[in-house]
Design a protein around this motif. Structure first.
Motif, PDB file in Angstrom:
ATOM      1  N   PHE A 180       3.928   5.494  -5.748  1.00  0.00           N
ATOM      2  CA  PHE A 180       3.873   5.461  -7.218  1.00  0.00           C
ATOM      3  C   PHE A 180       2.767   6.375  -7.744  1.00  0.00           C
ATOM      4  CE2 PHE A 180       6.029   1.137  -7.083  1.00  0.00           C
ATOM      5  CZ  PHE A 180       7.235   1.623  -7.562  1.00  0.00           C
ATOM      6  N   ASP A 181       1.639   6.410  -7.049  1.00  0.00           N
ATOM      7  CA  ASP A 181       0.548   7.306  -7.457  1.00  0.00           C
ATOM      8  C   ASP A 181       0.984   8.768  -7.360  1.00  0.00           C
ATOM      9  OD1 ASP A 181      -1.089   5.175  -8.006  1.00  0.00           O
ATOM     10  OD2 ASP A 181      -2.227   5.312  -6.112  1.00  0.00           O
ATOM     11  N   GLU A 182       1.734   9.103  -6.285  1.00  0.00           N
ATOM     12  CA  GLU A 182       2.231  10.473  -6.121  1.00  0.00           C
ATOM     13  C   GLU A 182       3.226  10.837  -7.224  1.00  0.00           C
ATOM     14  OE1 GLU A 182       3.904  10.560  -2.211  1.00  0.00           O
ATOM     15  OE2 GLU A 182       1.955  10.535  -1.211  1.00  0.00           O
ATOM     16  N   VAL A 183       4.126   9.924  -7.517  1.00  0.00           N
ATOM     17  CA  VAL A 183       5.120  10.170  -8.569  1.00  0.00           C
ATOM     18  C   VAL A 183       4.426  10.320  -9.918  1.00  0.00           C
ATOM     19  CG1 VAL A 183       7.048   9.122  -9.838  1.00  0.00           C
ATOM     20  CG2 VAL A 183       7.026   9.077  -7.345  1.00  0.00           C
ATOM     21  N   PHE A 229       4.478  13.669 -12.354  1.00  0.00           N
ATOM     22  CA  PHE A 229       4.896  13.674 -13.754  1.00  0.00           C
ATOM     23  C   PHE A 229       3.749  14.074 -14.685  1.00  0.00           C
ATOM     24  CE2 PHE A 229       8.507  10.946 -12.356  1.00  0.00           C
ATOM     25  CZ  PHE A 229       9.513  11.792 -12.795  1.00  0.00           C
ATOM     26  N   ASP A 230       2.533  13.642 -14.356  1.00  0.00           N
ATOM     27  CA  ASP A 230       1.378  14.044 -15.170  1.00  0.00           C
ATOM     28  C   ASP A 230       1.195  15.561 -15.149  1.00  0.00           C
ATOM     29  OD1 ASP A 230       0.846  11.458 -15.916  1.00  0.00           O
ATOM     30  OD2 ASP A 230      -0.807  11.160 -14.491  1.00  0.00           O
ATOM     31  N   LYS A 245       0.827  -1.207   0.000  1.00  0.00           N
ATOM     32  CA  LYS A 245       0.000   0.000   0.000  1.00  0.00           C
ATOM     33  C   LYS A 245       0.863   1.261   0.000  1.00  0.00           C
ATOM     34  CE  LYS A 245      -4.171  -1.936   1.969  1.00  0.00           C
ATOM     35  NZ  LYS A 245      -5.179  -1.885   3.004  1.00  0.00           N
ATOM     36  N   TYR A 246       1.968   1.233   0.780  1.00  0.00           N
ATOM     37  CA  TYR A 246       2.872   2.380   0.817  1.00  0.00           C
ATOM     38  C   TYR A 246       3.480   2.623  -0.576  1.00  0.00           C
ATOM     39  CZ  TYR A 246       7.042   5.165   1.629  1.00  0.00           C
ATOM     40  OH  TYR A 246       8.013   6.136   1.541  1.00  0.00           O
TER      41      TYR A 246
END
Length: 85
Positions: free
Chosen positions: A17-20, A24-25, A11-12
């Protein structure tokens, strides 16, 4: 490593990965906006250049027509025109 620790780690990592990905998006969106702005400016310049080119061509044709009229008038009135220097 227990299943609970693995789940927490997973989960961490998923959150990171979602934050990164979001970071980038956001950067890509800003760069896309800049590229769109640059392309818009280039389109405007190309259109302006095309208009100026057409205007210059029209003026050239008009000048040629006027020179022909002047030469015809000079010939009909037997007037000698000054030579271009």
């Amino acid at each position: 490593m227990s299943d609970d620790q693995f789940t927490k780690l997973f989960k961490y990592m998923e959150k990171r990965f979602d934050e990164v990905t979001a970071h980038f998006d956001a950067r890509l969106d800003r760069q896309d906006a800049r590229i769109d702005s640059i392309l818009g400016a280039l389109d405007t310049l190309a259109k302006d250049h095309e208009v100026e080119e057409h205007e210059r061509l029209a003026m050239s044709h008009q000048l040629d027509r006027h020179e022909r009229w002047i030469n015809q008038l000079a010939a009909d009135t037997r007037t000698e025109l000054a030579a271009d220097s």
